[in-house]
Design a protein around this motif. Structure first.
Motif, short mmCIF file in Angstrom:
data_model
loop_
_atom_site.label_atom_id
_atom_site.label_comp_id
_atom_site.label_asym_id
_atom_site.label_seq_id
_atom_site.Cartn_x
_atom_site.Cartn_y
_atom_site.Cartn_z
N THR A 15 -12.51 4.84 -32.18
CA THR A 15 -12.74 3.42 -32.47
C THR A 15 -12.64 3.16 -33.95
OG1 THR A 15 -15.15 3.70 -32.66
CG2 THR A 15 -14.29 3.11 -30.48
N ALA A 16 -12.53 1.88 -34.30
CA ALA A 16 -12.50 1.45 -35.70
C ALA A 16 -13.33 0.18 -35.84
CB ALA A 16 -11.06 1.22 -36.15
N ARG A 17 -13.48 -0.28 -37.08
CA ARG A 17 -14.25 -1.50 -37.38
C ARG A 17 -15.64 -1.46 -36.78
NH1 ARG A 17 -9.54 -6.02 -36.15
NH2 ARG A 17 -8.01 -5.18 -37.61
N GLY A 18 -16.33 -0.36 -37.05
CA GLY A 18 -17.70 -0.23 -36.58
C GLY A 18 -17.82 -0.10 -35.09
N GLY A 19 -16.80 0.39 -34.42
CA GLY A 19 -16.85 0.56 -32.98
C GLY A 19 -16.44 -0.66 -32.19
N SER A 20 -15.95 -1.70 -32.85
CA SER A 20 -15.62 -2.95 -32.16
C SER A 20 -14.21 -2.95 -31.56
CB SER A 20 -15.77 -4.14 -33.11
OG SER A 20 -14.84 -4.05 -34.17
N VAL A 21 -13.33 -2.03 -32.00
CA VAL A 21 -11.97 -1.97 -31.46
C VAL A 21 -11.62 -0.52 -31.13
CG1 VAL A 21 -11.19 -4.00 -32.73
CG2 VAL A 21 -10.91 -1.75 -33.75
N SER A 22 -10.73 -0.37 -30.15
CA SER A 22 -10.25 0.96 -29.77
C SER A 22 -8.99 1.30 -30.57
CB SER A 22 -9.93 0.98 -28.27
OG SER A 22 -9.33 2.20 -27.91
N THR A 23 -8.91 2.53 -31.05
CA THR A 23 -7.70 2.97 -31.75
C THR A 23 -6.61 3.38 -30.77
OG1 THR A 23 -8.61 5.21 -31.93
CG2 THR A 23 -8.97 3.72 -33.80
N ILE A 24 -6.97 3.53 -29.51
CA ILE A 24 -6.00 3.80 -28.46
C ILE A 24 -5.83 2.53 -27.64
CG2 ILE A 24 -5.54 5.16 -26.37
CD1 ILE A 24 -7.11 7.43 -27.66
#
Length: 477
Positions: A15-24
């Motif tokens: 995840t990115a942005r503090g867990g708010s979006v998935s990198t996959i």
């Protein structure tokens, strides 16, 4: 890869942005820069494992990547891959998988549909609020139907425009129950309108979920078929007073309120909290619902020279008063209810008139929950609204709550079973709001708020979460 035995490896967090979006994701966004073609990636590594991709087909690669994605996003990635037809569902012509036979188990429930009803203002004084709420809950019910409904039944929503007129509401309520045969009433808008039909719904045993109003009557005293979601105006009034005294420290406080149950409950709680701290307002100016006389309101407030004015009214009178105050050069601090904290305020009053206004709002849900991302995506796709406001948010969240209750009830859907399913919710959230719980003794819903501040014609978060300080909490450090 060009060296003997070499392999292409990508290592990243899930995840990115503090867990708010998935990198996959199922697909890169349009215009995204590609640095490594997919066919050159042999191995992908996240904190959840290793995906070996070399020599695998598209479906196998998708499943391998989903296994190492963050658990909160795995279902979403699969849904998106199928929706975008990257990996279509298996379809055999003239074949449908067998489903359990469904029956008409309750009023408004057929083998193929669940009929829900609501009323709201779509053409009256609070139409901006009604339209915003309608967009929110319609978007989520549409999303659920797109993915097959609830236990094989599609949700059918019947909407009545009552123009915020209690007489019209009474006629609409009877039509929803006696003509449309609604299983439950969901997100009905307004305090006076809901109060006008409350006894009728109780007498018919109709579940009512998330009245779009914050008076405490929906949950206190407890009524088995009523479930509140919004924080009550009683809690909000206390919170606003506590914030004003602790943070703003005004010398002279005035109140501006509508003369209905909404205005009465909020201002009574606000004044009681002031009195507990030895403070009295210098003026209380009220107006009838539907009235518009900003010049008179402004004169009554100016006569008492307040440095803080509490706005416990609806969007239109609040906007009218703020515009009149701007024109007259009257600039106290303004503090308002969450009823006015939607983007519709900025459609009725200029940025200069609303600048610095503080108002409560609904607090955000857990940062690691995908519900917020999905909400914004659906609202942007359906209505071109990438930044939906307070009323759309609570409408969408209420629809999530209704669907959760329907799902937990199971295929044999009854009103009693639906009520029991809602009462069994514990620390549940659809991602837009903090977790809530219900029980046989508690149907309150949310008991916390956030605080927003108007700046340049938009709302900014000033305090992410405000919880009520009870007297014993202050007396016992």
């Amino acid at each position: 890869q060009r060296s003997p035995g070499g392999r292409g490896i990508i290592a990243l967090r899930s995840t990115a942005r503090g867990g708010s979006v998935s990198t996959i994701t199922a697909m890169l966004t349009e215009g995204a820069e590609v640095t490594v073609p997919g066919h050159e990636v042999d191995t992908v590594v996240t904190e959840f494992g290793v995906a070996e991709l070399k020599g695998k087909c598209v479906r196998e690669r998708m499943e391998a990547l989903i296994r190492i994605a963050h658990p909160d996003f795995r279902a979403w990635i699969r849904d998106e891959a199928e929706r975008q037809k990257i990996v279509p569902r298996l379809q055999v012509p003239a074949f449908q998988p067998a489903r359990p036979a469904l029956a008409a188990t309750a009023p408004g429930v057929t083998p193929t549909t669940i009929r829900l009803g609501t009323f709201c203002d779509l053409s009256g004084p609070n139409a901006t609020v009604g339209m915003a709420a309608l967009r929110g809950y319609s978007a989520y019910y549409g999303h659920v139907n797109h993915w097959g409904g609830v236990h094989g039944r599609r949700i059918e929503l019947v909407v009545k425009d009552d123009r915020f007129d209690p007489d019209r509401t009474s006629a609409a309520a009877r039509s929803l129950v006696e003509v449309d045969d609604a299983f439950a009433i969901v997100s009905p808008l307004g305090t006076p309108t809901n109060l006008a039909v409350m006894d009728y719904f109780l007498s018919r045993g109709i579940p009512v979920v998330s009245p779009h109003s914050g008076i405490s009557a929906w949950s206190s005293p407890l009524r088995r078929t009523y479930f509140a979601l919004q924080p009550s105006y009683r809690v909000e009034g206390q919170l606003l007073a506590q914030y004003a005294l602790a943070e703003l420290r005004p010398g002279r406080i005035a109140l501006f309120a509508v003369e209905d149950q909404f205005g009465l409950e909020g201002t009574t709680a606000f004044q009681a909290e002031l009195a507990r701290n030895g403070v009295q307002p210098v003026a209380v100016v009220t107006h009838a619902a539907g009235e518009s006389d900003p010049a008179a309101w402004l004169a009554a407030l100016q006569a008492h020279e307040p440095d803080l004015v509490l706005l416990y009214t609806y969007v239109k009178p609040a906007a009218d008063l703020l515009e009149a105050a701007l024109a007259a050069g009257f600039r106290p601090a303004w503090l308002g209810s969450y009823v006015i904290s939607g983007p519709d305020l900025f459609q009725l009053a200029r940025p200069e008139a609303t600048q610095g206004l503080r108002a409560t709002s609904y607090p955000a849900g857990p940062r690691d929950h995908r519900g917020e991302v999905l909400f914004r995506k659906i609202m942007a796709r359906e209505y071109g609204d990438p930044l939906p406001g307070t009323h759309s948010r609570i409408g969408y969240a209420a629809a999530q709550l209704v669907v959760e209750g329907l799902q937990r009830t199971g295929p044999e859907l009854t009103r009693d079973g639906f009520v029991e399913a809602l009462e069994g919710l514990k620390d549940w959230t659809g991602g837009l709001l903090p977790p809530i719980s219900y029980s046989q003794a508690d149907h309150r819903g949310l008991t916390a708020l956030a605080l927003m501040r108007a700046a340049g014609g938009r709302w900014l978060v000033e305090k992410g979460l405000m919880r009520l300080r009870e007297p014993q909490q202050e007396d016992n450090p």
